[in-house]
Scaffold this motif. Sequence first.
Motif, PDB file in Angstrom:
ATOM      1  N   GLY B  98     -15.174 -14.005  17.116  1.00  0.00           N
ATOM      2  CA  GLY B  98     -14.827 -15.115  18.005  1.00  0.00           C
ATOM      3  C   GLY B  98     -15.074 -14.901  19.479  1.00  0.00           C
ATOM      4  N   ALA B  99     -15.664 -13.736  19.840  1.00  0.00           N
ATOM      5  CA  ALA B  99     -15.890 -13.495  21.270  1.00  0.00           C
ATOM      6  C   ALA B  99     -17.033 -14.378  21.765  1.00  0.00           C
ATOM      7  CB  ALA B  99     -16.228 -12.030  21.506  1.00  0.00           C
ATOM      8  N   PRO B 100     -16.819 -15.129  22.840  1.00  0.00           N
ATOM      9  CA  PRO B 100     -17.889 -15.986  23.372  1.00  0.00           C
ATOM     10  C   PRO B 100     -18.893 -15.163  24.175  1.00  0.00           C
ATOM     11  CG  PRO B 100     -15.895 -16.255  24.686  1.00  0.00           C
ATOM     12  CD  PRO B 100     -15.573 -15.245  23.625  1.00  0.00           C
ATOM     13  N   ILE B 101     -19.686 -14.363  23.458  1.00  0.00           N
ATOM     14  CA  ILE B 101     -20.648 -13.476  24.120  1.00  0.00           C
ATOM     15  C   ILE B 101     -22.067 -13.980  23.841  1.00  0.00           C
ATOM     16  CG2 ILE B 101     -21.638 -11.142  24.140  1.00  0.00           C
ATOM     17  CD1 ILE B 101     -18.845 -10.072  23.535  1.00  0.00           C
ATOM     18  N   ASP B 102     -22.841 -14.147  24.899  1.00  0.00           N
ATOM     19  CA  ASP B 102     -24.243 -14.583  24.754  1.00  0.00           C
ATOM     20  C   ASP B 102     -25.166 -13.487  25.244  1.00  0.00           C
ATOM     21  OD1 ASP B 102     -23.739 -17.248  23.833  1.00  0.00           O
ATOM     22  OD2 ASP B 102     -23.020 -17.700  25.865  1.00  0.00           O
ATOM     23  N   LEU B 121     -33.098  -4.691  31.405  1.00  0.00           N
ATOM     24  CA  LEU B 121     -33.911  -5.401  30.411  1.00  0.00           C
ATOM     25  C   LEU B 121     -33.196  -6.625  29.862  1.00  0.00           C
ATOM     26  CD1 LEU B 121     -35.392  -2.537  28.174  1.00  0.00           C
ATOM     27  CD2 LEU B 121     -36.476  -3.770  30.073  1.00  0.00           C
ATOM     28  N   ALA B 122     -31.896  -6.467  29.609  1.00  0.00           N
ATOM     29  CA  ALA B 122     -31.150  -7.548  28.976  1.00  0.00           C
ATOM     30  C   ALA B 122     -29.678  -7.329  29.229  1.00  0.00           C
ATOM     31  CB  ALA B 122     -31.409  -7.571  27.474  1.00  0.00           C
ATOM     32  N   ALA B 123     -28.881  -8.368  28.961  1.00  0.00           N
ATOM     33  CA  ALA B 123     -27.439  -8.242  29.143  1.00  0.00           C
ATOM     34  C   ALA B 123     -26.721  -9.092  28.124  1.00  0.00           C
ATOM     35  CB  ALA B 123     -27.041  -8.665  30.557  1.00  0.00           C
ATOM     36  N   ALA B 124     -25.533  -8.610  27.737  1.00  0.00           N
ATOM     37  CA  ALA B 124     -24.621  -9.466  26.986  1.00  0.00           C
ATOM     38  C   ALA B 124     -23.662 -10.051  28.005  1.00  0.00           C
ATOM     39  CB  ALA B 124     -23.874  -8.647  25.943  1.00  0.00           C
ATOM     40  N   PHE B 125     -23.350 -11.344  27.847  1.00  0.00           N
ATOM     41  CA  PHE B 125     -22.618 -12.064  28.885  1.00  0.00           C
ATOM     42  C   PHE B 125     -21.380 -12.734  28.312  1.00  0.00           C
ATOM     43  CE2 PHE B 125     -22.221 -16.418  30.795  1.00  0.00           C
ATOM     44  CZ  PHE B 125     -21.595 -16.032  31.971  1.00  0.00           C
ATOM     45  N   CYS B 126     -20.276 -12.554  29.002  1.00  0.00           N
ATOM     46  CA  CYS B 126     -19.038 -13.237  28.615  1.00  0.00           C
ATOM     47  C   CYS B 126     -18.465 -13.857  29.881  1.00  0.00           C
ATOM     48  CB  CYS B 126     -18.055 -12.235  28.013  1.00  0.00           C
ATOM     49  SG  CYS B 126     -16.489 -12.973  27.552  1.00  0.00           S
ATOM     50  N   ALA B 127     -18.308 -15.179  29.872  1.00  0.00           N
ATOM     51  CA  ALA B 127     -17.931 -15.879  31.102  1.00  0.00           C
ATOM     52  C   ALA B 127     -16.497 -15.587  31.527  1.00  0.00           C
ATOM     53  CB  ALA B 127     -18.117 -17.379  30.917  1.00  0.00           C
ATOM     54  N   ASN B 128     -15.633 -15.292  30.548  1.00  0.00           N
ATOM     55  CA  ASN B 128     -14.204 -15.229  30.864  1.00  0.00           C
ATOM     56  C   ASN B 128     -13.631 -13.817  30.897  1.00  0.00           C
ATOM     57  OD1 ASN B 128     -14.309 -18.028  30.892  1.00  0.00           O
ATOM     58  ND2 ASN B 128     -13.862 -18.121  28.692  1.00  0.00           N
ATOM     59  N   ASP B 129     -14.408 -12.835  31.317  1.00  0.00           N
ATOM     60  CA  ASP B 129     -13.847 -11.504  31.513  1.00  0.00           C
ATOM     61  C   ASP B 129     -13.096 -11.481  32.845  1.00  0.00           C
ATOM     62  OD1 ASP B 129     -14.725 -10.527  29.141  1.00  0.00           O
ATOM     63  OD2 ASP B 129     -16.294  -9.236  29.946  1.00  0.00           O
ATOM     64  N   GLY B 130     -12.636 -10.327  33.214  1.00  0.00           N
ATOM     65  CA  GLY B 130     -11.921 -10.246  34.493  1.00  0.00           C
ATOM     66  C   GLY B 130     -11.329  -8.878  34.696  1.00  0.00           C
ATOM     67  N   PHE B 131     -10.409  -8.798  35.626  1.00  0.00           N
ATOM     68  CA  PHE B 131      -9.754  -7.519  35.909  1.00  0.00           C
ATOM     69  C   PHE B 131      -8.431  -7.754  36.620  1.00  0.00           C
ATOM     70  CE2 PHE B 131     -12.936  -8.489  39.153  1.00  0.00           C
ATOM     71  CZ  PHE B 131     -12.188  -8.463  40.321  1.00  0.00           C
TER      72      PHE B 131
END
Lengths: 449, 361
Positions: B98-102, B121-131
């Motif tokens: 269910g992780a929204p990773i593109d 070269l490439a990246a996996a992206f998750c819009a709702n990460d944070g810290f």
Amino acid sequence: MAEFDVIVIGGGPAGTNAALAAASAGLKVALIDEHPAPVTLPLAEHTVTSLFSHAVWSVSGEYRIDAVGPDGPLHCMARALIVASGATVRTVPFEGWTLPGVIDLATAAKRLAGQGTLPGRSSLVVGCGPWLAAVAANTIDAGGRVEAIVDLAGAADSVHARPAKDSRPDLRVQQLNWWRTIRRAGTRRYGRWTIVRAEPAGESLCATLARCDGGGRTIDAPRITLIADCIVVGHGFIPATEITALLRARHGYSRAAGGWIAITDEDGRTSRALLYCAGDAAGIVGADAAASHGTLVGLTCALDLTAAGSVPLERRIDAARREHERGAHLARAMANLMTLRSGHVDGIPVDTIVCRCEDVRRGDIDAASAAGAQDMNQLKAWTRCGMGLCQGRLCGDIAGELLMRRVGAGSRETVGWFTARTPFRPVSIDVLTGDFRYEDIVIPNAAPL
Amino acid sequence: MGCTTALFLARGGMRVALVEKDALCRAASGVNAGTLTLHMTRAALIPYAMRAVQMWMETDRWLGLSVLSTMAPGLSLAFTEAERELLQQRAMARRKFGAPIDLLERDAALAIEPGLNRSVLAAAFCANDGFTSAYLTGRAYHSALRAAEVRIFERTAVTRIDRLNGHYRVYGPENSAAQVRIEAKRLVMAGGVWLEPLCAMLDVAIPVKTLVNQLIVTEKLPPIMQSVLSIANGLLSMKQFANGTVLIGGGWQGVGDRMRGPVETVPQNLIGNLRLARHVIPALRLARVARIWLGLESETADGMPMIGALPGRDDAWVIGCVHSGYTSGPYMGKLLAQTMLGELTELPLFDPRRLIAGAAA
């Protein structure tokens, strides 16, 4: 990578003498210091490997030193380590102490001695202890004007130190010379006075002075103001314990010795095997006694590294111990004039900055304590006090005193001390990482999926 | 996790005492990198982590004081073909939970994080990460727990646990003048790397590994990045806080153990970690390291959490050893509290039975 019998950290009087003593006993010695080599270096190149302009940023293992120097990073190994890292000048905060133009005694002394420049055309020297007179006299000798000397100590404090001073006529003469210079210049000494405020006054600073009692607490009496380009401050010295603390030697708090110190035997052995502490880092004693302590500790280290023992070395150690004890008597009396005064700390105003790196005020410390912070590391996490580039070297002593009094503890050991962290000095990522290719980074196993 | 459990138990109506050997949140939760990212969360824990990240972003609703939670795009990077493959594999596994990773190609990654090394070269992206700023965790929980009338015993190491008349009696250190003794009907063990000796006090043998993670923070810098960065193999985590400091982690190991705590950093590992960081964000070259420290992390034999009733012991519970435990912690604690209060829970716990030494698989 180089390997030595012993590495001495700190090229002041204690470290230099420790290195020479250890080398004279046949050990392979390195002396490392962040500052450039002094002009008159008593070290013969062939007996001691000297690494000046090298800032140690990490000490680990038994024992590995990591440093950064003019040619980049280096590390070396040693069987034994002598820490002679000296002391930091203490400034008890007052309103305006972080203004440009307010500097500490060591910075002023360094400018006068090293670069021959005056801290300002006119200066005000405030704090406590014999260094006030030294810096004032040197300023006058260099052509500067000293508006006044403001000393927490009154006449009564110096009387207590007099019998000790009489044991070292040479130092007594030096002090008399300083005071002669100061009197001739017409500089006034305010005993039992303290600075309570510095504020900009045109190009200069305006200092407000108040009378105080023996505990450094201001008393209700008319105040005066003085104008100077520069205010030089020093409320004593704090032993530099970051290396021995990082290595987890046992430490204790001693007000007379200047603060937290590694617990050592009289020959400088800490609780950790083959780790020694010499000079002011082991408790404030001043340059003279630091030198004799360095010799004693260097010889002691040599003896400990000599598996079979050595009668001649033991004799030299006995002599070094007696020599050191002669000067240490006076040194301790002088150090006593510079201990932290609790009334002085109590008087820090609520909105005055205590931790200048992170802009933490006394009121923030009081509030954290009221919210339940009871030890120094909790205080650090809750307020950022001590999290800045100086790692709490400048604020830790004052913050500890404030917290101790807030939680009602009778001893500084109750509230503890900021956990020591590397790097001892900020270190450049460029220098540490050097030239590398991505493929060559040694990467541990990947984290589990 | 102990703090959250205590908090929700107290709010659920129980009288709660919290006993801590040092100070709250000083061993792991207050000294970790504060990363909230699904890229480094174990795939099976994604549903928990997503709920927990939501909690971190809404601390005003349930915790009170802020821990400076900040939402930011999360990127996990590949610089080699092998890493690209690893990235794809890992992103797929997490998406399944269910992780929204593109997955993004180079230019899209650079558009999100212009400070990246252009050789990416490439990246996996998750819009709702944070810290968060993890060091504030202890202060925030302290305040919330006091408000919920939880009795806090700090600097009180548990030395012994007895079972008396259907109660547990917990003993503090023996050397103190008045020995602390606390009795309660229920017991929750939330001691992180010290869970092994704690469980042993109840004669339950569960091995717990201790990881000693190194963390590096720089001086304050002008803005040089705006995302939460990691690399495909998981050995880098990096973000820049509002005050300008950059925190670099990734689980490079220092020296330490449960008995001695964190002992010392390993210079070679620091340099390796810094090289990764500098490779990813070349502008870091100009920065100086301000401080390095160590944080402890606990791990079970199978790397999955233990959260649930302690087998064979009445009213005794355990919670800990959650990979990326800071990210998931608040939700895990809430889940255990809900279970103990007899409430319905959305997701299952992690039965510790499987981990008991010598137990049949």
